[in-house]
Design a protein around this motif. Structure first.
Motif, short mmCIF file in Angstrom:
data_model
loop_
_atom_site.label_atom_id
_atom_site.label_comp_id
_atom_site.label_asym_id
_atom_site.label_seq_id
_atom_site.Cartn_x
_atom_site.Cartn_y
_atom_site.Cartn_z
N TYR A 293 -31.31 -6.88 30.59
CA TYR A 293 -32.60 -6.42 30.46
C TYR A 293 -33.92 -7.51 30.77
O TYR A 293 -34.60 -7.39 31.53
CB TYR A 293 -32.93 -5.80 29.09
CG TYR A 293 -32.24 -4.31 28.77
CD1 TYR A 293 -31.91 -3.43 29.97
CD2 TYR A 293 -32.30 -4.14 27.64
CE1 TYR A 293 -30.98 -2.68 29.49
CE2 TYR A 293 -31.46 -3.00 27.32
CZ TYR A 293 -31.04 -2.15 28.32
OH TYR A 293 -30.52 -1.08 27.99
N ARG A 294 -33.73 -8.55 30.27
CA ARG A 294 -34.79 -9.66 30.62
C ARG A 294 -34.57 -10.19 32.03
O ARG A 294 -35.66 -10.42 32.68
CB ARG A 294 -34.39 -10.89 29.73
CG ARG A 294 -34.57 -10.88 28.08
CD ARG A 294 -34.40 -12.18 27.35
NE ARG A 294 -35.33 -13.15 28.06
CZ ARG A 294 -36.60 -13.47 27.90
NH1 ARG A 294 -36.98 -12.66 26.85
NH2 ARG A 294 -37.16 -14.49 28.37
N ALA A 297 -36.40 -7.09 33.84
CA ALA A 297 -37.81 -6.84 33.33
C ALA A 297 -38.74 -8.03 33.94
O ALA A 297 -39.89 -7.92 34.02
CB ALA A 297 -37.80 -7.04 31.64
N LEU A 305 -38.49 -2.96 30.47
CA LEU A 305 -39.39 -3.43 29.57
C LEU A 305 -39.54 -2.74 28.25
O LEU A 305 -39.50 -3.37 27.02
CB LEU A 305 -40.90 -3.63 30.19
CG LEU A 305 -40.94 -4.82 31.37
CD1 LEU A 305 -42.34 -4.79 32.03
CD2 LEU A 305 -41.13 -6.32 30.31
N LEU A 308 -36.23 -3.25 26.47
CA LEU A 308 -36.42 -4.52 25.82
C LEU A 308 -37.04 -4.78 24.63
O LEU A 308 -36.83 -5.40 23.54
CB LEU A 308 -36.40 -5.71 26.95
CG LEU A 308 -36.44 -7.11 26.51
CD1 LEU A 308 -35.09 -7.55 25.88
CD2 LEU A 308 -37.05 -7.83 27.65
N GLY A 309 -38.28 -3.95 24.68
CA GLY A 309 -39.28 -3.84 23.69
C GLY A 309 -38.56 -3.41 22.48
O GLY A 309 -38.79 -3.80 21.37
N TYR A 312 -36.29 -5.84 20.58
CA TYR A 312 -36.94 -6.82 20.00
C TYR A 312 -37.70 -6.45 18.65
O TYR A 312 -37.79 -6.91 17.52
CB TYR A 312 -38.07 -7.43 20.81
CG TYR A 312 -37.49 -8.62 21.47
CD1 TYR A 312 -37.40 -10.27 20.77
CD2 TYR A 312 -37.50 -8.77 23.12
CE1 TYR A 312 -37.05 -11.07 21.58
CE2 TYR A 312 -37.00 -9.70 23.83
CZ TYR A 312 -36.98 -11.03 23.06
OH TYR A 312 -36.44 -12.00 23.94
N CYS A 328 -43.75 -6.12 25.38
CA CYS A 328 -43.08 -5.33 26.41
C CYS A 328 -43.41 -4.00 26.45
O CYS A 328 -43.30 -3.64 27.43
CB CYS A 328 -41.49 -5.71 25.73
SG CYS A 328 -40.67 -7.20 25.98
N TRP A 366 -49.25 -12.80 31.47
CA TRP A 366 -47.91 -12.61 32.36
C TRP A 366 -48.14 -12.30 33.62
O TRP A 366 -48.98 -11.22 33.97
CB TRP A 366 -46.99 -11.67 31.30
CG TRP A 366 -45.80 -11.46 32.12
CD1 TRP A 366 -44.79 -12.40 31.93
CD2 TRP A 366 -45.48 -10.24 32.92
NE1 TRP A 366 -43.53 -12.01 32.67
CE2 TRP A 366 -43.91 -10.90 33.16
CE3 TRP A 366 -45.73 -9.25 33.31
CZ2 TRP A 366 -43.04 -9.88 34.08
CZ3 TRP A 366 -44.94 -8.49 34.27
CH2 TRP A 366 -43.57 -8.68 34.58
N LEU A 372 -40.27 -13.90 30.83
CA LEU A 372 -40.80 -13.10 29.50
C LEU A 372 -40.65 -14.14 28.41
O LEU A 372 -39.62 -14.99 28.35
CB LEU A 372 -40.25 -11.84 28.93
CG LEU A 372 -40.55 -10.82 29.97
CD1 LEU A 372 -39.51 -9.65 29.75
CD2 LEU A 372 -42.00 -10.49 29.73
#
Length: 385
Positions: A293-294, A297, A305, A308-309, A312, A328, A366, A372
């Motif tokens: 994903y990173r 993203a 994103l 992935l958020g 996290y 994210c 960003w 990220l």
């Protein structure tokens, strides 16, 4: 005196000797004896034998039997090109275009390719069409691009058939027609050109130009995918994931996504990451999902994103970090992912003012393409839940 007689004899007997010497050089070349080929062709080239000059240029360009030297290659190709030798004009244009042994100049390349194209050299016609299509070294002109692509395509040049199909599919320089595009894609696809196979498969998948057929789409995607075409690998993986035109097989989907991801396909990275997150076709692995994903993203893919958020936020596969999670989710919302709005709003209510301020600062700093961050300064995963 002896040297003069030898030169006179050579000049008087050049046609027959040249024919024999060139053939001997070609036999040596085909046998991999490049130094012998050079010895046979050099005197012929010096006597202005255009075909020998062409092949000497190739030897020097490839470093076969001699030290690689593009400047020497360009000199021999130029001598042959000046005699109107179309293949030499084509290859001299390539050196111009790539700046090998010569100052890079697309206008010079175009001039040589035009001379070769006027003599019917198919690759030169294709390259000239590409320059017109891209506006490289000349004004962009799709009508001229179509003319040269067609000239090469009608000679069976596969890449030109693909490019001509692209013009018809997009309606650039010609009336838009998926059926005509399909015809040209089909001809190039039958010649084994992976890009054309992928385009033909796309038309079958979408039902453009003829009746929609997932099985035929899968067939052509597979042909291109097996040649390493990353887009075809992604699309074939998607067909396996959905069970369209093939039996649903998540393991096959993962395999094709993995092949494309290894080539840097961000679409494949995200799709493979989702399979790892869900444990479909592969052992469930949140850490692997997060890593993939990173990668995707980084390019600003909003749905990824968001996913992935969530990782996290929940501490799955990565250390829980509400600040990175909120970053994210905010990025996803800003990039148009509506499903990320409510989770972002809910998470914001649970952040401290410092955490929310840091998340907003990370969003502001960003840029797409920039990696990220992996952790925040103010995130306190254990204390905040």
């Amino acid at each position: 005196m002896r040297f003069r007689c030898l030169c006179l004899t050579l000049l008087l007997t050049l046609p027959a000797a040249a024919l024999a010497g060139f053939a001997e050089g070609r036999a040596a070349y085909d046998a991999g004896n490049y130094a012998e080929a050079h010895r046979e062709w050099l005197p012929l080239a010096e006597a202005n034998h255009a075909e020998a000059q062409l092949w000497l240029g190739r030897l020097h360009a490839q470093g076969q039997g001699v030290t690689q030297d593009y400047r020497v290659a360009a000199r021999w190709l130029y001598r042959a090109a000046q005699q109107g030798h179309a293949p030499a004009q084509l290859e001299l244009g390539i050196l111009n275009a790539e700046g090998l042994g010569l100052t890079r100049s697309m206008s010079e390349a175009a001039a040589w390719w035009r001379q070769a194209a006027d003599q019917g050299e198919a690759e030169a016609q294709y390259r000239l069409g590409t320059l017109h299509a891209n506006g490289d070294g000349m004004p962009q002109d799709y009508t001229e691009a179509e003319r040269w692509f067609r000239a090469a395509a009608e000679q069976g040049f596969a890449a030109a058939r693909l490019s001509l199909g692209n013009l018809y599919q997009t309606g650039l320089g010609v009336p838009q027609s998926n059926s005509v595009a399909a015809e040209w894609y089909g001809k190039a696809a039958e010649q084994g050109l992976a890009g054309a196979q992928e385009r033909l498969a796309h038309l079958y998948e979408r039902g453009f130009g003829f009746r929609q057929s997932f099985p035929l789409a899968a067939e052509w995607y597979r042909k291109a995918a097996e040649q390493g075409h990353s887009t075809a690998q992604v699309r074939l993986g998607a067909l396996y994931e959905k069970g369209d035109g093939v039996a649903r097989d998540y393991a096959q989907a993962a395999a094709w996504y993995r092949n494309a991801a290894a080539q840097g396909s961000s679409t494949a990275q995200g799709a493979l990451g989702l399979l790892y997150e869900q444990g479909l076709g592969v052992a469930q692995d949140y850490a692997q999902a997060a890593a993939l994903y990173r990668e995707q993203a980084t390019g600003g893919h909003a749905p990824t994103l968001m996913r992935l958020g969530f990782l996290y936020r929940d501490g799955r596969g990565v250390p829980a970090d509400p600040v990175i999670a909120q970053m994210c989710l905010l990025l996803a919302v800003g990039l148009g992912e509506g499903d990320a709005f409510e989770p972002s709003r809910a998470l914001a209510q649970r952040l401290t003012p410092k955490q929310l301020k840091e998340a907003q600062a990370l969003v502001a700093a960003w840029l797409p393409g920039r990696p990220l961050p992996t952790q925040s300064k103010t995130g306190r995963p254990r204390g905040m839940w």
